[in-house]
Write a protein that holds these residues in place. Structure first.
Motif, mmCIF file in Angstrom:
data_model
loop_
_atom_site.group_PDB
_atom_site.id
_atom_site.type_symbol
_atom_site.label_atom_id
_atom_site.label_comp_id
_atom_site.label_asym_id
_atom_site.label_seq_id
_atom_site.Cartn_x
_atom_site.Cartn_y
_atom_site.Cartn_z
ATOM 1 N N ASP A 154 0.797 -1.259 0.024
ATOM 2 C CA ASP A 154 -0.183 0.195 0.135
ATOM 3 C C ASP A 154 0.842 1.118 -0.106
ATOM 4 N N LEU A 155 2.118 1.089 0.466
ATOM 5 C CA LEU A 155 2.753 2.484 0.765
ATOM 6 C C LEU A 155 3.876 2.517 -0.456
ATOM 7 N N SER A 156 4.023 1.313 -1.032
ATOM 8 C CA SER A 156 4.896 1.494 -2.203
ATOM 9 C C SER A 156 3.892 0.903 -3.515
ATOM 10 N N GLY A 157 4.187 -0.404 -3.834
ATOM 11 C CA GLY A 157 3.588 -1.062 -4.953
ATOM 12 C C GLY A 157 3.048 -0.471 -6.064
ATOM 13 N N PRO A 158 2.077 -0.667 -6.793
ATOM 14 C CA PRO A 158 1.548 -0.009 -7.915
ATOM 15 C C PRO A 158 1.473 1.288 -7.891
ATOM 16 N N GLY A 159 1.083 1.928 -6.804
ATOM 17 C CA GLY A 159 1.021 3.683 -6.646
ATOM 18 C C GLY A 159 2.362 4.150 -7.011
ATOM 19 N N SER A 160 3.499 3.595 -6.549
ATOM 20 C CA SER A 160 4.806 4.114 -7.025
ATOM 21 C C SER A 160 4.889 4.125 -8.481
ATOM 22 N N TYR A 162 3.182 14.558 3.426
ATOM 23 C CA TYR A 162 1.903 14.392 3.936
ATOM 24 C C TYR A 162 1.020 15.063 2.862
ATOM 25 N N TRP A 163 0.091 14.226 2.329
ATOM 26 C CA TRP A 163 -0.710 14.960 0.845
ATOM 27 C C TRP A 163 -1.326 15.915 1.387
ATOM 28 N N ASP A 164 -1.935 16.255 2.561
ATOM 29 C CA ASP A 164 -2.665 17.521 3.003
ATOM 30 C C ASP A 164 -1.916 18.595 3.552
ATOM 31 N N ARG A 194 -4.266 7.500 -0.123
ATOM 32 C CA ARG A 194 -3.486 8.665 -0.463
ATOM 33 C C ARG A 194 -2.087 8.281 -0.804
ATOM 34 N N PRO A 195 -1.549 9.291 -1.482
ATOM 35 C CA PRO A 195 0.079 8.965 -1.882
ATOM 36 C C PRO A 195 0.719 9.087 -0.572
ATOM 37 N N SER A 196 1.600 8.015 -0.499
ATOM 38 C CA SER A 196 2.628 7.850 1.046
ATOM 39 C C SER A 196 3.834 8.706 0.392
ATOM 40 N N MET A 197 4.874 8.972 1.607
ATOM 41 C CA MET A 197 5.995 9.742 1.317
ATOM 42 C C MET A 197 6.759 8.893 0.251
ATOM 43 N N VAL A 198 6.831 7.574 0.380
ATOM 44 C CA VAL A 198 7.690 6.711 -0.768
ATOM 45 C C VAL A 198 7.238 7.121 -2.074
ATOM 46 N N GLN A 199 5.658 7.157 -2.310
ATOM 47 C CA GLN A 199 5.393 7.327 -3.761
ATOM 48 C C GLN A 199 5.646 8.565 -4.136
#
Lengths: 294, 414
Positions: B49-55, B286-288, B308-313
């Motif tokens: 969730d914190l990296s994966g396809p979102g990255s 942080y996205w916000d 929401r995007p993580s700092m890793v993404q």
């Protein structure tokens, strides 16, 4: 303060109790596995995924329908048990005449698919699920702070194990089941529908896994991997207890929970390994397991 | 009849490699003007969730916004799952570089995998833009001229979260540490801070990784040590379980404070605000946080599983954007030919993007930007989905990361 082996006594008592609580989960999960293996001769590697499904169904009931913990405790095992019935009817029932290995591979694959589907839908980091208000809080036992919910888990697990044991060992239905394992053709000749009995037994074993999943939801992270982490330990428990032995899996479940708990105090790095060390020793001395029939 | 058909088959088999090579050869001609980006991370486990396809999604946005494709450069983005295993990660990266002509490896969470990839990329003289891994060794003892460590590291987490905890009066610490490279680095770096600030480490316990689901035994040991702060040197599911069970056993209600040394917004989401409220943690994005981060989140579009995007993404986005700027600056051929030169060009240019603001890259490969100390909101304070943090303090870029002299990085000394 009194000390035992250099560890403060209160801490040791605390670990004993925690070991019993974790053992309750091992017992409940290995019970379902033992029931399925004992009756169907299938090593159900989908068990971890079904445990996870129990927790997820509880979360879904709450999230989508506002149905709380107590109803989930009843509904989730029924729903997941039904999916088990479908899996048995459509897939597993075709493999009874083949080697164990086929059933193992099939259930392992089905488990991976289920986990993958959940991960795709809900991600990997998990869902929040809270302890029901009736079971919040804790008792101060003097030597430790005992959450009410953990006490509830132990009591429910013991009741469930006893009930399952009674049904299989002491009722007429149980005697049919045991007879069908020994000689299905003969039992069928007496007019008993053996295939349906097999299907329902698998459903019941799966429902037990889902029940454990609902119990676990408030204290462990509800995520698609939660079953995979636990299931390997539970398999070791079943092997140590003796494949298919109901009493064996329950007693070993609790005992290994305690052994693991003590390892966490004396040598924490080995706490994930100790169960497998025990397994290796037991297999060397008694290949059929502690309670198994050689 | 049979012989002809067999001969045809044999002939087909013999020419098959040639057919395979034909499009490959024409691709080669085109390849000179193509940058290939390989995004490797956890696609199926606890860090998905914190990296994966979102990255990958973030990298694609960076490619689009860099404008480099309009100038006639082809950019291809491919992705792979390393399953958090160094052997799998090494194999993928070798194939990517040796067979598929990949020029730059992006993301790679899980410190043990990142350290393995670090070595391979250096050998092959390509570029490694690490966003997901935590170990500060990537810019310390194992630093490389081919690597930029973008988003965060264990020293920065220890400095910000650990420092704040000691400053708030947490003098005695007990660590619950995940028993692998990342956990050890985080415990080491945080312990150093605590001692330096006059605090004391009263004990620690190493928990098997992966495979620990019940942390109550360890939490009780921590409680028995009478430490004021329990430092959680773990991540993902381990942290979630630790925090959940600490609440259950009433540990935080008895005045002991939990220091979640690496907590992501996705973890807070999984815990729920009721359990996570009050937790102090550090992130670099942080996205916000401000209008720019919100605009970035908006442009990124819907994320997998409605996160929401993580700092890793965000780090994947920012690092690839900067890399492509350097490529545009020095030319595709030069950037592809020499990874060290490409990284040097990146170091020579200041960084600027919506996710991290203005920043720079140091000689040892450390990307510098501010770190933010957040506190998790109470359910009453949260105004909507993913409204989780309030900002406590900002550590400026020049103090957020380990001073270069303390890192023992060989390339920074020369």
């Amino acid at each position: 303060m009194d000390e035992i082996f250099g560890i403060p006594a209160p801490l040791l008592f605390g670990q004993l109790l925690l070991g019993l609580i974790n053992g309750a989960f091992y017992a409940l999960l290995s019970l379902g596995l033992a029931v399925i293996f004992g009756m169907l001769n299938v090593i159900n590697f989908t068990h971890g995924a079904q445990f996870m499904m129990g927790a997820f169904v509880a979360w879904m009931l709450l999230h989508y329908f506002g149905i709380g913990y107590w109803w989930a405790l009843l509904l989730a095992p029924l729903i997941v048990g039904f999916t088990g019935v479908v899996i048995e009817k459509t897939m597993i029932s075709r493999l009874y005449k083949l080697d164990h290995l086929y059933g193992l591979l099939l259930t392992f694959g089905v488990g991976l698919i289920i986990e993958g589907l959940f991960r795709n839908q809900y991600g990997s980091s998990g869902m929040p699920y809270r302890i029901p208000p009736e079971l919040q809080g804790a008792w101060d036992l003097g030597f430790m702070f005992m959450p009410v919910y953990r006490g509830w888990v132990v009591i429910v697990a013991i009741v469930m194990c006893l009930a399952t044991w009674l049904v299989i060992e002491k009722t007429k239905l149980g005697s049919y089941l045991r007879a069908a394992t020994e000689n299905p053709a003969l039992v069928q000749a007496f007019g008993i529908n053996v295939p349906r009995m097999m299907t329902l037994t698998y459903g019941a074993g799966v429902a037990l896994a889902a029940f454990a999943g609902v119990l676990a939801a408030p204290i462990y992270s509800v995520n698609p991997q939660m079953g995979a982490n636990l299931i390997i330990i539970v398999f070791a428990v079943v092997v140590i207890g003796g494949m298919g032995s109901i009493l064996g899996s329950v007693v070993t479940g609790f005992a290994l929970g305690v052994i693991e708990g003590f390892t966490r105090v004396f040598y924490p790095e080995a706490s994930a390994t100790v169960i497998f060390v025990v397994m290796a020793i037991v297999l060397l001395l008694r290949p059929a397991g502690l309670f198994g029939r050689a | 009849m049979t012989t002809t058909s067999r001969r045809t088959l044999l002939g087909a088999a013999a020419t098959a490699p040639v057919w395979g090579a034909l499009p490959y050869r024409s691709a080669r001609a085109q390849a000179a003007n193509t940058i290939r980006i390989g995004v490797m991370n956890d696609q199926s486990g606890l860090y998905r969730d914190l990296s994966g396809p979102g990255s990958t999604q973030a990298v694609r946005l960076a490619v689009q916004e860099s404008g480099i494709t309009q100038r006639g450069v082809n950019v291809e983005v491919i992705q792979a799952d390393h399953q958090n295993r160094p052997d799998v990660g090494s194999t993928v990266v070798r194939q990517w570089i040796d067979r598929d002509n990949v020029d730059v490896i992006v993301d790679v969470p899980t410190s043990s995998v990142a350290l393995a990839v670090n070595t391979i990329v250096r050998e092959r003289n390509k570029v490694f833009l690490n966003s997901g891994a935590a170990t500060s060794d990537l810019t310390g003892a194992q630093c490389s001229p081919n690597t930029v460590h973008w988003t965060y590291d264990t020293w920065m987490l220890a400095n910000s979260t650990g420092g704040a905890m000691v400053a708030a009066g947490g003098q005695t610490w007990f660590f619950i540490t995940a028993d692998y490279a990342f956990g050890h680095a985080l415990e080491r770096d945080t312990g150093a801070f605590v001692r330096q600030a006059g605090g004391r480490i009263v004990g620690s316990v190493r928990t098997p990784f992966p495979g620990t689901t019940d942390f109550s035994s360890f939490l009780l040991q921590a409680q028995a040590s009478r430490a004021q702060v329990i430092g959680l040197a773990n991540a993902g599911g381990d942290t979630i379980n630790s925090i959940k069970q600490a609440a259950e056993f009433g540990i935080t209600r008895r005045g002991v404070r939990l220091a979640g040394l690496l907590v992501f917004a996705t973890d807070v989401h999984s815990l729920g605000l009721q359990t996570a409220q009050g937790l102090v943690l550090t992130e670099t994005f942080y996205w916000d946080l401000n209008d720019k981060t919100r605009a970035f989140t908006q442009r990124l579009g819907p994320m997998p599983n409605d996160t929401r995007p993580s700092m890793v993404q965000a780090g994947c986005y920012s690092s690839v954007l900067h890399y492509l700027k350097a490529v545009g600056d020095m030319g595709v051929a030069a950037a592809k030919a020499n990874g060290v030169e490409a990284v040097n060009r990146m170091k020579a240019m200041p960084t600027s993007d919506d996710a991290f603001g203005e920043g720079s890259i140091r000689a040892d490969g450390r990307k510098l930007h501010p770190a933010y100390l957040f506190q998790v909101k109470t359910p009453e304070e949260s105004r909507g989905a993913w409204d989780y943090y309030k900002l406590l303090q900002t550590v400026p870029a020049d103090r957020a990361f380990r001073p270069m002299a303390d890192g023992n990085c060989a390339i920074a000394r020369s």
